[in-house]
Design a protein around this motif. Structure first.
Motif, PDB file in Angstrom:
ATOM      1  N   PHE A 136       0.834  -1.213   0.000  1.00 19.21           N
ATOM      2  CA  PHE A 136       0.000   0.000   0.000  1.00 19.21           C
ATOM      3  C   PHE A 136       0.864   1.256   0.000  1.00 19.21           C
ATOM      4  N   PHE A 137       1.885   1.273   0.839  1.00 22.46           N
ATOM      5  CA  PHE A 137       2.762   2.441   0.948  1.00 22.46           C
ATOM      6  C   PHE A 137       3.486   2.720  -0.369  1.00 22.46           C
ATOM      7  N   CYS A 138       4.044   1.681  -0.983  1.00 22.28           N
ATOM      8  CA  CYS A 138       4.760   1.861  -2.257  1.00 22.28           C
ATOM      9  C   CYS A 138       3.801   2.227  -3.382  1.00 22.28           C
ATOM     10  N   PHE A 139       2.619   1.625  -3.368  1.00 19.77           N
ATOM     11  CA  PHE A 139       1.614   1.932  -4.391  1.00 19.77           C
ATOM     12  C   PHE A 139       1.208   3.409  -4.316  1.00 19.77           C
ATOM     13  N   MET A 140       0.972   3.905  -3.111  1.00 17.81           N
ATOM     14  CA  MET A 140       0.559   5.291  -2.958  1.00 17.81           C
ATOM     15  C   MET A 140       1.684   6.251  -3.379  1.00 17.81           C
ATOM     16  N   ASN A 141       2.925   5.877  -3.129  1.00 16.04           N
ATOM     17  CA  ASN A 141       4.051   6.687  -3.587  1.00 16.04           C
ATOM     18  C   ASN A 141       4.095   6.758  -5.105  1.00 16.04           C
ATOM     19  N   ALA A 142       3.754   5.627  -5.761  1.00 18.46           N
ATOM     20  CA  ALA A 142       3.741   5.592  -7.232  1.00 18.46           C
ATOM     21  C   ALA A 142       2.660   6.495  -7.802  1.00 18.46           C
ATOM     22  N   MET A 143       1.616   6.757  -7.021  1.00 19.81           N
ATOM     23  CA  MET A 143       0.547   7.644  -7.480  1.00 19.81           C
ATOM     24  C   MET A 143       0.933   9.117  -7.369  1.00 19.81           C
ATOM     25  N   LYS A 144       2.031   9.398  -6.662  1.00 22.80           N
ATOM     26  CA  LYS A 144       2.409  10.788  -6.397  1.00 22.80           C
ATOM     27  C   LYS A 144       3.768  11.177  -6.971  1.00 22.80           C
ATOM     28  N   SER A 145       4.761  10.287  -6.869  1.00 23.72           N
ATOM     29  CA  SER A 145       6.123  10.740  -7.135  1.00 23.72           C
ATOM     30  C   SER A 145       6.920   9.909  -8.133  1.00 23.72           C
TER      31      SER A 145
END
Length: 385
Positions: free
Chosen positions: A350-359
């Motif tokens: 979840f943490f890595c996925f959300m980072n991929a949505m932003k940066s």
């Protein structure tokens, strides 16, 4: 027959994870040595070695996801034929390969020694984070060869922030060292990695919500928390001149983000809007996209690296619905498997996925692909605690 100690695979996995973060600093300050290429070669050699030995049959979900990713890569190669990019398209096609290697290394892992992995992670990440934060605090005040070099490295706070967040979750779920978690969060704040800090807190609140609302202060925890605060205040008093500049810079970036006057965020929103609008230029671009590596040419007029800072929008723009659906399928498969497995994998995914949505861009997802491979094949990989 010689019995092999597979602890070395834990260290290879860690080397893969941190190689991208260390590469620019090694090249800038140590030697012209590509640590990423070195890590990929070591991992590929180990994969080849393990394929020649007996290893557990991979999980069905892993095999399915690997097949889809292979199909995706062939489609990515095909998209070169209609991409407006003449040179960067080839570079981006090659740069996607590490994602596949990171995913495939989970196939032949015999075990992961979590205690060794986490402490080794601390040993390499914390000194680099401290060095980065220190250099960031003096870069405009001290004129030296080291600070002049660092001016080209300032934007790597994104990578350091991602790793500090990852390590925080590993420490929380397996080492349970409150002082270490506090230190990592302090480094995260000081690094100015706003997105990583926000997503670390958000992820923790989502997955530990029940503990947060029912939290009861125990005497041991209270003593440890007070001791940690006293220690931090003592350090702050001793080095206040340097810490005040450092924290004002970091907190200033957070204030700008919430004030609505952040030019960086606005630039990303503009890029996303352009990519979404251009994705529906025609039926062909909606289904097939503009071709791999084409965003830079279409948006900035340069045949070079550029992306809209959102993985799904980038996929839709360059590879259309076909490419987007293929990656979505693998991610949904991973998420469903994570729901049934160890909580750590779900949190990290979840943490890595959300980072991929932003940066992140498509070729920056090495850690995410590694987590997906580990999650899908976790039944075959014992976790030694």
């Amino acid at each position: 027959m010689v019995k092999i100690n597979y602890t070395y695979q834990t260290l290879i996995l860690l080397l893969l994870w941190v190689s991208g973060m260390f590469k620019p600093f090694v090249i800038a300050y140590v030697a012209d040595f590509d640590i990423v290429l070195f890590a990929l070669i070591i991992a590929c050699l180990d994969i080849a070695f393990q394929l020649g030995t007996k290893f557990k049959k991979p999980a069905a979900e892993y095999v399915l996801a690997a097949s889809v990713l292979l199909g995706f890569y062939f489609y990515l190669i095909f998209s070169n034929t209609y991409s407006v990019s003449s040179s960067y398209a080839l570079v981006k096609t090659a740069n996607f390969v590490p994602n596949l290697v990171f995913f495939c290394y989970a196939l032949t892992l015999k075990k992961i020694d979590l205690k060794l992995f986490i402490w080794a992670y601390c040993l390499v990440l914390i000194p680099l984070a401290v060095f980065f934060i220190y250099m960031k605090s003096i870069v405009w005040q001290v004129d030296s060869s080291a600070t002049r070099i660092f001016k080209d490295l300032r934007n790597y706070y994104l990578s350091i922030g991602l790793h500090l967040g990852m390590l925080s979750f590993l420490v929380y779920y397996y080492l349970k060292r409150i002082w270490l978690i506090a230190a990592l969060l302090f480094l995260l704040v000081a690094s100015s990695a706003r997105a990583a800090l926000f997503l670390t807190v958000l992820t923790f609140m989502i997955f530990e919500f029940q503990k947060v609302i029912t939290f009861k202060v125990k005497k041991k925890i209270l003593v440890l928390a007070v001791s940690t605060l006293v220690f931090l205040f003592a350090i702050g008093a001793l080095f206040w001149d340097k810490l005040s500049d450092l924290l004002s810079n970091s907190l200033g970036r957070l204030a700008v983000l919430f004030s609505g006057s952040d030019k960086s965020s606005q630039g990303r929103l503009d890029a996303m809007a352009f990519a979404l609008e251009s994705s529906v230029d025609s039926l062909g671009t909606f289904f097939f996209g503009h071709g791999i590596g084409s965003f830079g040419m279409r948006y900035l007029g340069i045949d070079d690296r550029a992306y809209p800072h959102n993985l799904f929008i980038e996929l839709l723009f360059e590879l259309g619905c076909i490419g987007l659906v293929m990656i979505l399928f693998v991610m949904i498969l991973t998420f469903l498997r994570a729901l049934k497995g160890a909580k750590l994998f779900l949190v990290l995914f979840f943490f890595c996925f959300m980072n991929a949505m932003k940066s992140s861009g498509l070729t920056d997802l090495w850690i995410l692909f590694s987590i997906m491979g580990l999650t899908l094949n976790q039944k075959r990989i014992p976790l030694l605690k």
